[in-house]
Structures are given as structure tokens and as C-alpha cells.
Scaffold this motif. Structure first.
Motif, PDB file in Angstrom:
ATOM      1  N   LYS A  97       1.680   6.623  -6.879  1.00  0.00           N
ATOM      2  CA  LYS A  97       0.618   7.554  -7.298  1.00  0.00           C
ATOM      3  C   LYS A  97       1.114   8.994  -7.225  1.00  0.00           C
ATOM      4  CE  LYS A  97      -3.244   6.977  -5.061  1.00  0.00           C
ATOM      5  NZ  LYS A  97      -4.335   6.507  -4.176  1.00  0.00           N
ATOM      6  N   THR A  98       1.802   9.321  -6.157  1.00  0.00           N
ATOM      7  CA  THR A  98       2.345  10.676  -6.008  1.00  0.00           C
ATOM      8  C   THR A  98       3.355  10.967  -7.108  1.00  0.00           C
ATOM      9  OG1 THR A  98       2.023  10.585  -3.614  1.00  0.00           O
ATOM     10  CG2 THR A  98       3.592  12.216  -4.438  1.00  0.00           C
ATOM     11  N   ALA A  99       4.252  10.024  -7.374  1.00  0.00           N
ATOM     12  CA  ALA A  99       5.262  10.213  -8.415  1.00  0.00           C
ATOM     13  C   ALA A  99       4.626  10.323  -9.796  1.00  0.00           C
ATOM     14  CB  ALA A  99       6.273   9.072  -8.383  1.00  0.00           C
ATOM     15  N   ALA A 100       3.520   9.622  -9.994  1.00  0.00           N
ATOM     16  CA  ALA A 100       2.842   9.671 -11.292  1.00  0.00           C
ATOM     17  C   ALA A 100       2.253  11.052 -11.573  1.00  0.00           C
ATOM     18  CB  ALA A 100       1.740   8.616 -11.356  1.00  0.00           C
ATOM     19  N   MET A 101       1.994  11.813 -10.534  1.00  0.00           N
ATOM     20  CA  MET A 101       1.461  13.172 -10.702  1.00  0.00           C
ATOM     21  C   MET A 101       2.582  14.208 -10.735  1.00  0.00           C
ATOM     22  SD  MET A 101      -1.634  12.452 -11.067  1.00  0.00           S
ATOM     23  CE  MET A 101      -2.418  14.051 -11.043  1.00  0.00           C
ATOM     24  N   SER A 102       3.817  13.731 -10.732  1.00  0.00           N
ATOM     25  CA  SER A 102       4.985  14.607 -10.741  1.00  0.00           C
ATOM     26  C   SER A 102       5.035  15.394 -12.042  1.00  0.00           C
ATOM     27  CB  SER A 102       6.238  13.743 -10.594  1.00  0.00           C
ATOM     28  OG  SER A 102       7.361  14.388 -11.113  1.00  0.00           O
ATOM     29  N   GLY A 103       5.651  16.554 -11.976  1.00  0.00           N
ATOM     30  CA  GLY A 103       5.831  17.358 -13.179  1.00  0.00           C
ATOM     31  C   GLY A 103       6.949  16.835 -14.063  1.00  0.00           C
ATOM     32  N   ASP A 159       0.821  -1.203   0.000  1.00  0.00           N
ATOM     33  CA  ASP A 159       0.000   0.000   0.000  1.00  0.00           C
ATOM     34  C   ASP A 159       0.858   1.258   0.000  1.00  0.00           C
ATOM     35  OD1 ASP A 159      -2.342  -1.467  -0.050  1.00  0.00           O
ATOM     36  OD2 ASP A 159      -2.633  -1.410   2.119  1.00  0.00           O
ATOM     37  N   ARG A 160       1.907   1.272   0.834  1.00  0.00           N
ATOM     38  CA  ARG A 160       2.785   2.448   0.878  1.00  0.00           C
ATOM     39  C   ARG A 160       3.500   2.642  -0.455  1.00  0.00           C
ATOM     40  NH1 ARG A 160       6.626   2.046   5.834  1.00  0.00           N
ATOM     41  NH2 ARG A 160       7.323   4.020   4.969  1.00  0.00           N
ATOM     42  N   ALA A 161       3.905   1.546  -1.086  1.00  0.00           N
ATOM     43  CA  ALA A 161       4.561   1.640  -2.381  1.00  0.00           C
ATOM     44  C   ALA A 161       3.616   2.227  -3.423  1.00  0.00           C
ATOM     45  CB  ALA A 161       5.053   0.260  -2.827  1.00  0.00           C
ATOM     46  N   VAL A 162       2.374   1.761  -3.420  1.00  0.00           N
ATOM     47  CA  VAL A 162       1.389   2.263  -4.388  1.00  0.00           C
ATOM     48  C   VAL A 162       1.116   3.746  -4.158  1.00  0.00           C
ATOM     49  CG1 VAL A 162      -1.037   2.070  -5.119  1.00  0.00           C
ATOM     50  CG2 VAL A 162       0.369   0.011  -4.880  1.00  0.00           C
ATOM     51  N   GLU A 163       1.017   4.159  -2.905  1.00  0.00           N
ATOM     52  CA  GLU A 163       0.806   5.584  -2.609  1.00  0.00           C
ATOM     53  C   GLU A 163       1.961   6.425  -3.144  1.00  0.00           C
ATOM     54  OE1 GLU A 163      -1.755   7.434  -1.444  1.00  0.00           O
ATOM     55  OE2 GLU A 163      -2.845   5.548  -1.663  1.00  0.00           O
ATOM     56  N   ALA A 164       3.183   5.963  -2.923  1.00  0.00           N
ATOM     57  CA  ALA A 164       4.352   6.698  -3.421  1.00  0.00           C
ATOM     58  C   ALA A 164       4.356   6.742  -4.946  1.00  0.00           C
ATOM     59  CB  ALA A 164       5.635   6.055  -2.906  1.00  0.00           C
ATOM     60  N   SER A 206       0.142  -4.424 -10.030  1.00  0.00           N
ATOM     61  CA  SER A 206      -1.038  -5.249 -10.300  1.00  0.00           C
ATOM     62  C   SER A 206      -1.823  -5.613  -9.036  1.00  0.00           C
ATOM     63  CB  SER A 206      -0.611  -6.514 -11.044  1.00  0.00           C
ATOM     64  OG  SER A 206      -1.743  -7.182 -11.550  1.00  0.00           O
ATOM     65  N   THR A 207      -2.133  -4.600  -8.247  1.00  0.00           N
ATOM     66  CA  THR A 207      -2.967  -4.775  -7.061  1.00  0.00           C
ATOM     67  C   THR A 207      -4.259  -3.993  -7.277  1.00  0.00           C
ATOM     68  OG1 THR A 207      -2.134  -2.801  -5.931  1.00  0.00           O
ATOM     69  CG2 THR A 207      -0.901  -4.867  -5.600  1.00  0.00           C
ATOM     70  N   PRO A 208      -5.288  -4.260  -6.497  1.00  0.00           N
ATOM     71  CA  PRO A 208      -6.506  -3.458  -6.642  1.00  0.00           C
ATOM     72  C   PRO A 208      -6.236  -1.960  -6.480  1.00  0.00           C
ATOM     73  CG  PRO A 208      -6.976  -5.415  -5.348  1.00  0.00           C
ATOM     74  CD  PRO A 208      -5.485  -5.387  -5.566  1.00  0.00           C
ATOM     75  N   ALA A 209      -5.388  -1.601  -5.518  1.00  0.00           N
ATOM     76  CA  ALA A 209      -5.090  -0.176  -5.296  1.00  0.00           C
ATOM     77  C   ALA A 209      -4.338   0.421  -6.484  1.00  0.00           C
ATOM     78  CB  ALA A 209      -4.275  -0.007  -4.013  1.00  0.00           C
ATOM     79  N   SER A 210      -3.395  -0.328  -7.039  1.00  0.00           N
ATOM     80  CA  SER A 210      -2.639   0.208  -8.182  1.00  0.00           C
ATOM     81  C   SER A 210      -3.521   0.298  -9.418  1.00  0.00           C
ATOM     82  CB  SER A 210      -1.399  -0.638  -8.461  1.00  0.00           C
ATOM     83  OG  SER A 210      -1.738  -1.919  -8.939  1.00  0.00           O
ATOM     84  N   GLN A 211      -4.431  -0.655  -9.584  1.00  0.00           N
ATOM     85  CA  GLN A 211      -5.340  -0.600 -10.729  1.00  0.00           C
ATOM     86  C   GLN A 211      -6.303   0.578 -10.611  1.00  0.00           C
ATOM     87  OE1 GLN A 211      -6.920  -4.580 -10.696  1.00  0.00           O
ATOM     88  NE2 GLN A 211      -5.043  -5.449 -11.540  1.00  0.00           N
ATOM     89  N   GLN A 212      -6.744   0.844  -9.399  1.00  0.00           N
ATOM     90  CA  GLN A 212      -7.611   2.007  -9.186  1.00  0.00           C
ATOM     91  C   GLN A 212      -6.848   3.295  -9.487  1.00  0.00           C
ATOM     92  OE1 GLN A 212      -9.153   2.379  -5.226  1.00  0.00           O
ATOM     93  NE2 GLN A 212     -10.348   4.204  -5.714  1.00  0.00           N
ATOM     94  N   ALA A 213      -5.597   3.375  -9.055  1.00  0.00           N
ATOM     95  CA  ALA A 213      -4.777   4.552  -9.330  1.00  0.00           C
ATOM     96  C   ALA A 213      -4.593   4.740 -10.833  1.00  0.00           C
ATOM     97  CB  ALA A 213      -3.420   4.421  -8.646  1.00  0.00           C
ATOM     98  N   LEU A 214      -4.372   3.648 -11.553  1.00  0.00           N
ATOM     99  CA  LEU A 214      -4.212   3.742 -13.007  1.00  0.00           C
ATOM    100  C   LEU A 214      -5.490   4.229 -13.681  1.00  0.00           C
ATOM    101  CD1 LEU A 214      -2.121   0.528 -13.710  1.00  0.00           C
ATOM    102  CD2 LEU A 214      -1.374   2.897 -14.005  1.00  0.00           C
ATOM    103  N   ARG A 215      -6.640   3.744 -13.197  1.00  0.00           N
ATOM    104  CA  ARG A 215      -7.918   4.216 -13.767  1.00  0.00           C
ATOM    105  C   ARG A 215      -8.082   5.712 -13.549  1.00  0.00           C
ATOM    106  NH1 ARG A 215      -9.622  -0.907 -12.097  1.00  0.00           N
ATOM    107  NH2 ARG A 215     -10.353  -0.167 -10.073  1.00  0.00           N
ATOM    108  N   GLN A 216      -7.690   6.203 -12.382  1.00  0.00           N
ATOM    109  CA  GLN A 216      -7.788   7.633 -12.098  1.00  0.00           C
ATOM    110  C   GLN A 216      -6.836   8.431 -12.988  1.00  0.00           C
ATOM    111  OE1 GLN A 216      -6.906   7.644  -7.929  1.00  0.00           O
ATOM    112  NE2 GLN A 216      -9.010   7.089  -7.298  1.00  0.00           N
TER     113      GLN A 216
END
Length: 198
Positions: A159-165, A152-157, A181-191
Motif C-alpha cells: 500500500k505504501t509503495a502504491a502511493m509512491s511518486g 498483513d505486513r506485506a500488504v501494508e508495504a 488477493s486477501t481482504p486487506a489487499s482488496q480493500q487497499a485496491l478499492r481505496q
């Protein structure tokens, strides 16, 4: 210590860690495999044998082969670090963490990448630190390793990096989210599909 915070609830933690088998079950002894690595002349042979070592190796193999971490042939130290990541013991994590400070950029990157295979809480902490250091040339390797961890912590990091400039960092983070390939990472990718940055 295993990284416990994982959203891969459908996959038990014991199956996420590297799988080890008895060397004899695949018709080889660990000693024979280690001896073959030590006597191999080509980097390609070492890489092939090191790939097998990850499934059967233990701390004794790490101690015996640690001398190859100073081998001057490009690809040899990197192959050993990758195998040590697959072995994934606490001793392996110690060796990998030590080499995340290596002066050789390719060796440092290999150590960081290998930490993702270990599923270790210590690895997660160090990878998060590297990802947080703007301008660190190993950030992309650390992002990919976080994708391998998939916690979960890895996915959060990620997600933050994916919004980086920084396009390079953001792209690496998106790929690492796919790798997690986790539910949380898939949700982040959809967003991120609707992200304003193409």
C-alpha cells in the motif's frame, strides 16, 4: 519459520505453503527427476523438470542440484532457484537468501522472486528490506514476491509503495496487491481507485 501475520484467514497457513507430494505418487522417483535435470541438455527441458521438482523435492535435491546455480546457461540457475522456492524448506530459504546478493542480476531477481513462494518469515523480512531501498533494481521483484506472501505486513508495504511518486514502483505494487488477493489487499485496491494519480 512461517510468516504468521496473514489476513488470509479463510485459507489455513498449511495450505498457503508449497504443497509437496511423494514422488512415487506421481510415478517418478526424486532421484530420477534429479538425474534427468542433471543430464538435460536444453534449458527448456531443465525448466520443465525443475517445475516438477518443486512439488516433490527436498533438501537432498537442493544439495545435489546446487551446482547448477553456477551453470553459465541463462535460465538454468533461475529455474533451480524457482524450484527451491517451491520446495520452501528452511534450507531452501537459506540458499535463496544467499543468492539475493548474487552478482548476476537475473539470478538475484530469481532468488528474490522465489522467496515469495516460501511463505517464510525470514523471506518477508528480507523482501521488506529490499522494497525499502529506493533505487534497488530488484524492488519490483520484491514487490511481486510480497504479493505472493500476502501477509498483513506485506500488504501494508505494498500500500505504501502504491502511493509512491515512482510510477513504475507504484504500478508494480498495485499488481502485487491484486496478486495477494486477501481482504486487506482488496480493500487497499478499492481505496486506490480514487487515487489522484491516474
Amino acid at each position: 519459520q512461517v510468516a504468521q501475520a496473514s489476513s488470509r484467514a479463510q485459507i489455513p497457513m498449511m495450505l498457503r505453503r508449497p504443497i509437496h507430494v511423494s514422488p512415487e505418487s506421481i510415478g517418478v522417483s526424486q532421484k530420477d527427476l534429479v538425474d534427468r535435470i542433471l543430464s538435460a541438455r536444453s534449458v527448456k527441458d531443465i525448466q520443465l523438470l525443475a517445475g516438477k521438482l518443486g512439488a516433490v523435492g527436498n533438501d537432498d535435491a537442493i544439495d545435489t542440484l546446487s551446482g547448477l546455480l553456477t551453470d553459465p546457461r541463462r535460465g538454468v540457475p533461475e529455474a533451480m532457484l524457482s524450484a527451491f522456492g517451491d520446495i520452501g524448506t528452511e534450507h531452501a530459504v537459506d540458499v535463496l537468501v544467499e543468492h539475493t546478493k548474487d552478482d548476476r542480476p537475473s539470478v538475484r531477481t530469481a532468488a528474490i522472486s522465489a522467496l515469495g513462494s516460501t511463505q517464510s518469515a525470514r523471506a518477508e523480512k528480507l523482501l521488506l528490506e529490499i522494497v525499502g531501498k529506493s533505487g534497488d533494481p530488484a524492488q519490483i521483484a520484491a514487490l511481486s514476491a510480497l504479493g505472493s506472501l500476502g501477509t498483513d505486513r506485506a500488504v501494508e508495504a505494498l500500500k505504501t509503495a502504491a502511493m509512491s511518486g515512482d510510477t513504475q514502483i507504484a504500478t508494480a505494487a498495485v499488481y502485487a496487491l491484486g496478486q495477494a488477493s486477501t481482504p486487506a489487499s482488496q480493500q487497499a485496491l478499492r481505496q486506490l481507485i480514487d487515487a489522484p494519480d491516474a
